[in-house]
Design an enzyme around this catalytic site. Structure first.
Site, PDB file in Angstrom:
ATOM      1  CB  VAL A 131      -0.955  -0.011   1.224  1.00 18.99           C
ATOM      2  CG1 VAL A 131      -1.700   1.298   1.343  1.00 18.99           C
ATOM      3  CG2 VAL A 131      -1.932  -1.173   1.109  1.00 18.99           C
ATOM      4  CB  VAL A 155     -13.422   0.290   6.368  1.00 22.50           C
ATOM      5  CG1 VAL A 155     -14.607  -0.646   6.205  1.00 22.50           C
ATOM      6  CG2 VAL A 155     -13.053   0.403   7.825  1.00 22.50           C
ATOM      7  N   GLY A 215      -2.779 -14.827  -5.192  1.00 26.16           N
ATOM      8  CA  GLY A 215      -2.336 -13.755  -4.300  1.00 26.16           C
ATOM      9  C   GLY A 215      -3.478 -13.065  -3.564  1.00 26.16           C
ATOM     10  CD  GLU A 261      -1.457 -12.250   3.534  1.00 24.08           C
ATOM     11  OE1 GLU A 261      -0.286 -12.669   3.678  1.00 24.08           O
ATOM     12  OE2 GLU A 261      -1.739 -11.152   3.025  1.00 24.08           O
ATOM     13  CG  ASP A 271      -9.798  -8.349   6.758  1.00 28.74           C
ATOM     14  OD1 ASP A 271      -8.839  -7.564   6.843  1.00 28.74           O
ATOM     15  OD2 ASP A 271     -10.730  -8.212   5.938  1.00 28.74           O
ATOM     16  CE  LYS A 305     -11.141  -4.942   5.667  1.00 32.12           C
ATOM     17  NZ  LYS A 305     -11.096  -5.889   4.540  1.00 32.12           N
TER      18      LYS A 305
HETATM   19  N1  LIG Z   1      -2.806  -4.801   1.038  1.00 32.56           N
HETATM   20  C1  LIG Z   1      -4.058  -4.361   0.927  1.00 32.56           C
HETATM   21  O1  LIG Z   1      -4.756  -4.642  -0.034  1.00 32.56           O
HETATM   22  C2  LIG Z   1      -4.639  -3.472   2.010  1.00 32.56           C
HETATM   23  C3  LIG Z   1      -5.931  -2.934   1.843  1.00 32.56           C
HETATM   24  C4  LIG Z   1      -6.457  -2.085   2.820  1.00 32.56           C
HETATM   25  C5  LIG Z   1      -5.698  -1.808   3.938  1.00 32.56           C
HETATM   26  N2  LIG Z   1      -4.460  -2.372   4.078  1.00 32.56           N
HETATM   27  C6  LIG Z   1      -3.702  -2.039   5.272  1.00 32.56           C
HETATM   28  O2  LIG Z   1      -2.531  -1.318   4.896  1.00 32.56           O
HETATM   29  C7  LIG Z   1      -1.492  -1.605   5.818  1.00 32.56           C
HETATM   30  C8  LIG Z   1      -0.261  -2.074   5.053  1.00 32.56           C
HETATM   31  O3  LIG Z   1      -0.565  -3.242   4.303  1.00 32.56           O
HETATM   32  P1  LIG Z   1       0.434  -3.765   3.172  1.00 32.56           P
HETATM   33  O4  LIG Z   1      -0.302  -4.815   2.437  1.00 32.56           O
HETATM   34  O5  LIG Z   1       1.014  -2.621   2.410  1.00 32.56           O
HETATM   35  O6  LIG Z   1       1.579  -4.456   4.088  1.00 32.56           O
HETATM   36  P2  LIG Z   1       3.081  -4.758   3.665  1.00 32.56           P
HETATM   37  O7  LIG Z   1       3.190  -4.933   2.181  1.00 32.56           O
HETATM   38  O8  LIG Z   1       3.552  -5.851   4.556  1.00 32.56           O
HETATM   39  O9  LIG Z   1       3.868  -3.418   4.054  1.00 32.56           O
HETATM   40  C9  LIG Z   1       4.178  -3.033   5.364  1.00 32.56           C
HETATM   41  C10 LIG Z   1       5.300  -2.005   5.318  1.00 32.56           C
HETATM   42  O10 LIG Z   1       5.558  -1.555   6.651  1.00 32.56           O
HETATM   43  C11 LIG Z   1       6.967  -1.600   6.886  1.00 32.56           C
HETATM   44  N3  LIG Z   1       7.180  -1.801   8.323  1.00 32.56           N
HETATM   45  C12 LIG Z   1       6.756  -2.828   9.102  1.00 32.56           C
HETATM   46  N4  LIG Z   1       7.144  -2.618  10.386  1.00 32.56           N
HETATM   47  C13 LIG Z   1       7.789  -1.435  10.409  1.00 32.56           C
HETATM   48  C14 LIG Z   1       8.417  -0.670  11.431  1.00 32.56           C
HETATM   49  N5  LIG Z   1       8.431  -1.083  12.696  1.00 32.56           N
HETATM   50  N6  LIG Z   1       8.978   0.505  11.079  1.00 32.56           N
HETATM   51  C15 LIG Z   1       8.972   0.935   9.810  1.00 32.56           C
HETATM   52  N7  LIG Z   1       8.397   0.268   8.796  1.00 32.56           N
HETATM   53  C16 LIG Z   1       7.815  -0.911   9.099  1.00 32.56           C
HETATM   54  C17 LIG Z   1       7.465  -2.747   6.034  1.00 32.56           C
HETATM   55  O11 LIG Z   1       8.859  -2.577   5.805  1.00 32.56           O
HETATM   56  P3  LIG Z   1       9.681  -3.582   4.848  1.00 32.56           P
HETATM   57  O12 LIG Z   1       9.138  -3.310   3.453  1.00 32.56           O
HETATM   58  O13 LIG Z   1      11.087  -3.175   4.992  1.00 32.56           O
HETATM   59  O14 LIG Z   1       9.367  -4.959   5.344  1.00 32.56           O
HETATM   60  C18 LIG Z   1       6.615  -2.555   4.769  1.00 32.56           C
HETATM   61  O15 LIG Z   1       7.212  -1.613   3.916  1.00 32.56           O
HETATM   62  C19 LIG Z   1      -2.059  -2.599   6.821  1.00 32.56           C
HETATM   63  O16 LIG Z   1      -2.580  -1.906   7.924  1.00 32.56           O
HETATM   64  C20 LIG Z   1      -3.190  -3.234   6.035  1.00 32.56           C
HETATM   65  O17 LIG Z   1      -4.213  -3.759   6.889  1.00 32.56           O
HETATM   66  C21 LIG Z   1      -3.915  -3.167   3.142  1.00 32.56           C
END
Ligand SMILES: NC(=O)c1ccc[n+]([C@@H]2O[C@H](COP(=O)([O-])OP(=O)(O)OC[C@H]3O[C@@H](n4cnc5c(N)ncnc54)[C@H](OP(=O)(O)O)[C@@H]3O)[C@@H](O)[C@H]2O)c1
Length: 423
Positions: A11, A129, A184, A187, A198, A202
């Site tokens: 994201v 959400v 994909g 998970e 999840d 929401k």
């Molecule tokens: N994916 C979706 O479709 C989606 C949809 C709606 C909402 N969300 C929400 O968006 C958020 C992110 O999701 P995502 O899918 O983008 O997850 P993700 O791909 O795992 O990305 C998480 C990011 O956070 C970084 N990170 C983790 N711990 C950290 C820390 N302590 N300090 C600094 N950076 C840190 C990670 O660093 P590294 O890259 O170095 O590991 C990574 O860049 C979550 O809250 C999720 O629920 C996601």
């Protein structure tokens, strides 16, 4: 407006790309020029999809929050800590916060709102959400004058994809899940999606915003989709229903009931047509009637689109010297789900013995659950009895199922589905 971005994964990376490609056009249309000043990640050596300005990347998230170069903080790390502490620090420092984090908002939303309100800055979380679907802002702003009665949605794309494959291809739950994982959508550990967790996070956020109370994920009655079989779905189809995992929040006599469970949705209902990984939220209000918001509930770009909209809003408000209207969350009065009523579908696998039907009927009668129809599927020890009840109380239905599980003639009590429209 100098942005501090926490997290640059799916994201966060998509948001950085979107700001790079759309920043100039956003500035032209809205007057807000966004610039990524600092980006925090966990692992500096990882390759990034987004091209970031030189020198902005760090593994020190606290330094991003406190940097004088950062005016507004966007959080895409996920999880409760350290996100909670980082965002509370940002708010205390007078920096507006934009977050995609449903887990945090469902666990500590009220605390976060209080901190934002004390600091007089925005806390915006449209992306948390239903991803790219505008939902929080319509509920908070457009429908602020509306007496809402029910908000009911398909808010988890993974389970909707699995249920669609089971309905349309006759796939088993296991095969449909494996395909979702291959694509994909799911998970490797699908627990949070298939067990409804999840969707419950929401549902808590939606219920809090729609009905104005402090509601956390733990308040949400939650059942997932693991027990649903292709036979259940085929049978529901014959009866004119589609099986969907629904998040439902409604208010009756000032009390709010929030739950996530699979349900039989009439094929004529707008939610029945929401297929694959799409999400939709169906809203009912006294003056407005019925509304439905539909779109991509997840994915990097749709979610980044919601973050970008919030960022523009937060930037406008900060420049204007304040914040938008914050929700005031009182203590919610919750209505336990065992008081709810519905028609139910349930299945019982029975042994081939005399008197089986009397024993099963006895259990339903003992708890005032009256049967509308029963069908036998299969013969002998393979026999499955499929029931639809008249409207019954949840408490009575659960007591019936408990009794059935203890009968010698019952091998297994299968899926329980509530019938939407029968409440
Ligand atoms: N994916 C979706 O479709 C989606 C949809 C709606 C909402 N969300 C929400 O968006 C958020 C992110 O999701 P995502 O899918 O983008 O997850 P993700 O791909 O795992 O990305 C998480 C990011 O956070 C970084 N990170 C983790 N711990 C950290 C820390 N302590 N300090 C600094 N950076 C840190 C990670 O660093 P590294 O890259 O170095 O590991 C990574 O860049 C979550 O809250 C999720 O629920 C996601």
């Amino acid at each position: 407006m100098r942005v501090g971005l926490l997290g640059c994964g799916n994201v966060g990376g998509a948001l950085a790309q979107l700001i790079a490609s759309e920043g100039a056009s956003v500035a032209e249309r809205t007057g807000v020029h966004l610039e990524i000043a600092r980006v925090a990640v966990r692992d500096l050596s990882k390759a990034r999809s987004a091209v970031l300005p030189d020198g902005v990347l760090t593994d020190d998230a606290e330094a991003v929050v406190s940097s004088p170069d950062v005016e507004v903080v966007v959080e895409t790390i996920g999880g409760v800590e350290p996100a909670r502490t980082l965002l509370l620090d940002a708010l205390k420092a007078g920096k507006p916060v934009v977050s995609a984090n449903k887990e945090l908002m469902a666990a500590a939303g009220a605390e976060m709102f209080e901190a934002a309100s004390a600091a007089g800055v925005d806390l915006l979380f449209e992306a948390a959400v239903a991803g790219g679907i505008p939902l929080i802002r319509p509920l908070r702003e457009s429908l602020a004058g509306e007496r809402l009665t029910r908000v009911m949605g398909i808010v988890n794309g993974t389970t909707n994809y699995i249920l669609t494959r089971m309905a349309e291809d006759g796939a088993s739950y296991e095969d449909a899940l494996a395909e979702a994982q291959r694509l994909g959508y799911a998970e490797p550990d699908p627990t949070a999606d298939v067990d409804g967790l999840d969707a419950a996070a929401k549902a808590a956020i939606i219920a809090g915003i729609a009905f104005g109370g402090k509601i956390v994920a733990g308040d949400v009655y939650t059942e997932g989709i693991r027990a649903i079989t292709a036979r259940d779905i085929a049978f529901a189809n014959q009866l004119g229903y589609v099986v969907k995992l629904l998040a439902i929040a409604d208010q009756v006599d000032g009390r709010v009931a929030v739950r996530v469970h699979p349900a039989m949705v009439p094929k004529t209902h707008p939610l029945a047509s929401v297929r694959d990984s799409f999400n939709a939220v169906f809203i009912e209000g006294e003056a407005v009637g019925e509304l439905m918001l539909y779109g991509r509930g997840a994915g990097g770009m749709p979610t980044a689109s919601a973050l970008l909209g919030d960022l523009v809003d937060a930037a406008h408000n900060l420049r204007a010297g304040g914040a938008g209207r914050a929700p005031t969350l009182g203590q919610a009065r919750l209505r336990p789900v065992d008081e709810l009523t519905a028609q139910y579908y349930f299945t019982v696998d029975v042994l081939d013995r005399p008197g089986v039907l009397e024993q099963v009927a006895g259990a339903t009668a003992r708890h005032d659950v009256s049967i509308q129809s029963m069908v036998q599927d299969g013969l002998g020890d393979e026999a499955r009895l499929i029931f639809i009840t008249h409207t019954a109380r949840e408490r009575d239905m659960q007591a019936t199922l408990d009794d059935l599980r203890h009968l010698d003639v019952v091998e297994r009590v299968g899926t329980l589905l509530r019938v939407i429209g029968s409440e």
